[in-house]
Design an enzyme around this catalytic site. Structure first.
Site, PDB file in Angstrom:
ATOM      1  N   ASN A   1       8.968 -32.710 -33.904  1.00  0.00           N
ATOM      2  CA  ASN A   1       9.425 -33.292 -35.166  1.00  0.00           C
ATOM      3  C   ASN A   1       8.752 -34.641 -35.425  1.00  0.00           C
ATOM      4  OD1 ASN A   1      11.691 -31.255 -35.015  1.00  0.00           O
ATOM      5  ND2 ASN A   1      12.272 -32.623 -33.362  1.00  0.00           N
TER       6      ASN A   1
ATOM      7  N   GLU B   1       3.479 -32.404 -27.291  1.00  0.00           N
ATOM      8  CA  GLU B   1       4.254 -32.711 -28.499  1.00  0.00           C
ATOM      9  C   GLU B   1       3.644 -33.886 -29.250  1.00  0.00           C
ATOM     10  OE1 GLU B   1       6.164 -30.407 -29.241  1.00  0.00           O
ATOM     11  OE2 GLU B   1       6.275 -29.514 -27.261  1.00  0.00           O
TER      12      GLU B   1
ATOM     13  N   HIS C   1       0.671 -32.771 -31.306  1.00  0.00           N
ATOM     14  CA  HIS C   1       1.075 -32.051 -32.517  1.00  0.00           C
ATOM     15  C   HIS C   1       1.099 -32.960 -33.749  1.00  0.00           C
ATOM     16  CE1 HIS C   1       1.865 -27.887 -31.893  1.00  0.00           C
ATOM     17  NE2 HIS C   1       2.786 -28.042 -30.956  1.00  0.00           N
TER      18      HIS C   1
END
Length: 863
Positions: free
Chosen positions: A272, A305, A308
């Protein structure tokens, strides 16, 4: 909120060919949360803009939601209806509007752990792939990108920390003991990247200065008492940020980067934007509770992550069929990072071992699919080794074909061209072609065809000139009976074992179903080193004598090829023995001894090279898998190596182990080799070994040695076994992550009573179906225990089917991921195959089965 399993909507197959651009875009969205563990009220204000040529109603996806109110441009609106779980709002001929929808959800009842859910008194979210529709009505597709403004309000005692994406722009206190925070994310993102966390957390703070001189505030948020175990994760984050700048030229784009560790989480972590949510397993680490592999896992997942942010967030995927666009590319990036941070040869060995253990069987089974699938019923079933790990290998092949400079030019073009867009796999390949000046037309078949290519190699000689003939085949897979040859890079070398001229490392591009490669002149048959560095994710069929393999294991100048040669020598011996042939263990023993002599230079490589192939990988080489014969012969070879080299193994253990705080590659390698020595000695059955292993367990100053010794003892039936298991449990019973290891080593045990032991452990007070980590530690480990899972009476199959049936109503994702081992029934004898099919049929007969489990079980049953 109701679970998907109770939804009246039957499974629908979604096809990539049916993709259509969204009729409405949502450039801005404002969310207002009134937080509570049992009831959270959500107000969503969507600024919608029509993109369709003709008027079309606004379709907002929902899952278990009921609208409490609908307003359009500030006025109550009645022109809406429900279509199954979705909200359809008729906006007439309006080109744009503000559509507001109020909903209420129960986070505590959300056992799926998708959407907004409660975890030990904390509220958190998981929205990839389609969890946002469990929070509020929304188009909920990755090609709808929005700027988010999020206001959260809740009891200050229950939720003292309020976090979301982007930057906190305002905060305040209410009159009733509540408080609120307002977060804004300036970067448009799809709904699957939305995140919210509210709870009682403490933070480890640090900062990073980017290459342009901006200071980024970093925070890792955990439960009080866990902050001391976040240092490694923080360092991994800073190392990742620096590496991405240096290698890809990508700079972080916000002034704040937060990570939150959550104990109840279906996945490893979630990228996120600006607020990564992690499974605690991949954040918390200290020498007493984490092994070296755990430390490596933390470093790799934190990097994944973070990477990303560009390969997934700034450039996202147009639709879920393009999932490998972000995941395959990012796995390749995190693999490269980990290789740079440690031992590159060992990292490559680990990556290939995982590919062969998880992805090759997937490619050879009923669930085979291309890295860009053509259809699905439930997208969560396509978070697979094919999409991730094979996807990474396909990126790696492009990098190999282009070379470092041209590959970097291609990635620069890709990021610059598609920044802020929802892109496709084709967009990536096109950027590689244009940036790297290469024609990848044939290479695109890797995105279209499932199955692992096989290369049949034959050496031939004509008047002293040697050549290698390559025959390429791609086996049929479900829905793809006929395949075309792939384009791939194949790295080879050829050695004159007598010391004459050799063919140095050479990159060959394969394109045809047959191809001849000239090797040059040799006095005799050259020793061929093939698929060096595992340059292509293929299966190589090549007959090489024991002597040639042993020579390559000792002399090949490519570490991975040297490892492969020794593994192939072991594999040939084990497959022949399991088939009932008489074998001589001496060639393997001598090759292992030769490899051990070089342990001082790179003990981690030596530890990997001398490790026997897994039972599952041995089975993959057999026409019909015989689990009992494989275990018997593997234990026999392990015992033979243990006895023949007993002095060497004892010498390794007699040396002083590096302190657990030393995380250098060499120290980790020394500890890894000590663990291998324990296993080989234990296999001998020599009387003093259990006491020796227990001594290592007792004296260990860290988890790496402690767990290795415990796992070794768990295979036997000594008094030391029971004592060590009890000591370990009593010491770590209040640490969930370490207790997972206690369950795991018993599920991996090679004892004949493992099925019954797992059944009893499932009744243990510390076991729960509510925590995915605990389920995976017991049942997931058990399915990887080939001989136990495939116990001849079918008890292992019934055990897993019972689990799936019990787990599916509460967590369909985790339940569905337990099914693939049952789907490999065609590889086993008819008696086992019949029992596996019967369990799949029993699962499918359950009323109200989720889409996740229905798709996995039905496809697995087809074989």
């Amino acid at each position: 909120m109701t679970d998907a399993s109770s939804s009246p909507v039957p499974p629908v197959t979604i096809h990539r060919s049916d993709y259509r651009p969204p009729e409405w875009q949502v450039p801005d969205i404002a969310l207002d949360f009134a937080l509570g563990l049992d009831t959270t009220r959500v107000g969503a204000a969507l600024s919608v803009v029509r993109h369709a040529d003709a008027p079309a109603p606004l379709t907002l996806r929902g899952d278990g939601l009921t609208p409490l109110a609908v307003r359009v441009d500030g006025e109550s609106w009645n022109d809406w209806h429900m279509a199954g779980p979705d909200l359809i709002v008729d906006l007439g001929d309006r080109a744009r509007a503000i559509v507001e929808v109020d909903t209420a959800i129960d986070p505590t009842a959300n056992t799926q752990l998708m959407g907004l859910y409660a975890s030990n008194g904390m509220l958190c979210t998981q929205c990839e792939a389609e969890g946002f529709r469990r929070i509020t009505f929304h188009p909920d597709r990755p090609d709808v990108l929005s700027r988010y403004k999020v206001r959260m309000a809740g009891d200050k005692t229950a939720f003292p920390i309020l976090l979301s994406n982007g930057n906190c722009v305002a905060k305040g206190a209410g009159d009733d003991g509540s408080h609120w925070a307002l977060w804004e994310d300036p970067w448009p993102k799809p709904s699957y990247l939305f995140a919210l966390v509210a709870g009682d957390l403490v933070v480890n703070r640090d900062s990073f200065t980017t290459m342009s001189g901006r200071k980024v505030e970093l925070g890792i948020w955990v439960r009080a008492g866990d902050e001391g175990r976040t240092g490694h994760a923080m360092q991994a984050l800073k190392d990742s940020m620096a590496w991405d700048e240096r290698v890809y030229g990508r700079e972080y784009d916000l002034d704040l980067f937060n990570i939150v560790a959550v104990s109840d989480f279906n996945m490893g972590a979630m990228e996120n934007k600006g607020l990564n949510i992690f499974n605690t397993r991949y954040i918390l680490a200290d020498p007493d509770t984490a092994t070296d592999l755990d430390y490596d896992g933390v470093q790799g997942v934190v990097a994944h992550e973070y990477f990303h942010n560009w390969s997934g967030n700034r450039v996202t995927c147009r639709d879920w069929f393009q999932l490998s666009l972000k995941e395959g590319f990012t796995v390749y990036r995190d693999q490269s990072f980990s290789a740079d941070m440690g031992s590159a040869p060992v990292k490559r060995i680990e990556d290939v071992r995982l590919l062969r253990a998880a992805q090759f069987p997937e490619d050879a089974g009923p669930l085979a699919h291309p890295i860009r699938p053509d259809s699905y019923q439930e997208i969560s079933n396509f978070y697979t080794a094919t999409v991730y790990n094979k996807g990474a290998e396909i990126i790696r092949m492009m990098a190999t074909l282009l070379g470092p400079q041209r590959f970097r030019a291609g990635t620069d073009l890709y990021f610059d061209r598609h920044d802020g867009e929802a892109a496709t796999c084709e967009d990536f390949v096109r950027a590689m072609e244009e940036g790297g000046a290469i024609d990848l037309t044939q290479f695109r078949r890797w995105y279209e065809q499932a199955g692992t290519p096989r290369l049949k190699l034959t050496l031939s000689e004509d008047q002293g000139q040697w050549a290698l003939d390559v025959v390429q085949t791609v086996p049929p897979t479900p829905g793809q009976p006929e395949k075309l040859p792939m384009m791939m890079p194949l790295r080879i070398a050829a050695f004159d074992r007598s010391g004459g001229a050799s063919l140095p490392d050479t990159l060959v591009t394969l394109t045809g179903a047959t191809q001849r490669i000239a090797l040059g002149a040799f006095d005799g048959r050259p020793a061929l080193s093939v698929n060096r560095g595992f340059s292509a994710p293929v299966i190589v069929d090549f007959d090489r004598a024991q002597g040639e393999l042993a020579w390559l294991a000792a002399h090949d100048d490519d570490p991975f090829a040297r490892y492969e040669a020794l593994q192939q020598l072991m594999l040939d011996t084990l497959v022949a023995a399991a088939a009932g042939n008489e074998v001589d263990h001496r060639a393997v023993v001598d090759a292992v001894a030769q490899t051990l002599r070089g342990r001082g230079e790179d003990p981690a490589f030596v530890a990997e090279a001398v490790l026997l192939p897994s039972e599952a990988f041995i089975g993959d080489q057999m026409l019909t898998v015989d689990p009992d014969a494989i275990r018997r012969e593997r234990l026999a070879l392990q015992a033979a190596i243990g006895r023949a080299l007993e002095e060497e193994w004892r010498a390794i253990l007699a040396g002083k182990a590096p302190p657990a705080t030393d995380l250098s590659p060499h120290a980790k390698g020394e500890r890894r080799l000590r663990g291998v020595a324990l296993a080989y000695l234990a296999a001998t059955g020599i009387g003093d070994i259990p006491a020796l292993v227990f001594g290592v367990f007792s004296d260990a100053d860290g988890m790496t040695e402690r767990q290795a010794a415990l796992a070794t003892l768990a295979h036997g039936d000594s008094d030391e076994r029971a004592h060590a298991l009890d000591i370990f449990y009593q010491r770590y019973r209040d640490n969930p992550l370490v207790l997972d290891k206690w369950f795991q080593v018993q599920a991996w045990s090679m004892r004949p009573d493992t099925v019954e032991a797992v059944r009893q452990l499932a009744e243990h007070p510390d076991f729960t179906l509510s925590n995915p980590n605990r389920v995976r530690s017991l049942y997931g480990a058990f399915t990887g225990n080939q001989a136990a899972f495939h116990q001849a009476d079918g008890a292992g199959y019934r055990l897993i089917a019972d689990l799936v049936i019990a787990l599916d109503p509460r967590n369909p994702q985790t339940a569905a991921r337990m099914i693939p081992p049952l789907g490999r029934w065609k590889r086993f004898d008819e008696a086992r195959a019949a029992m596996m099919r019967a369990e799949l049929e029993r699962i499918l007969a359950q009323p109200g089965l989720s889409r996740d489990t229905t798709e996995q079980a039905s496809k697995s049953l087809l074989g």
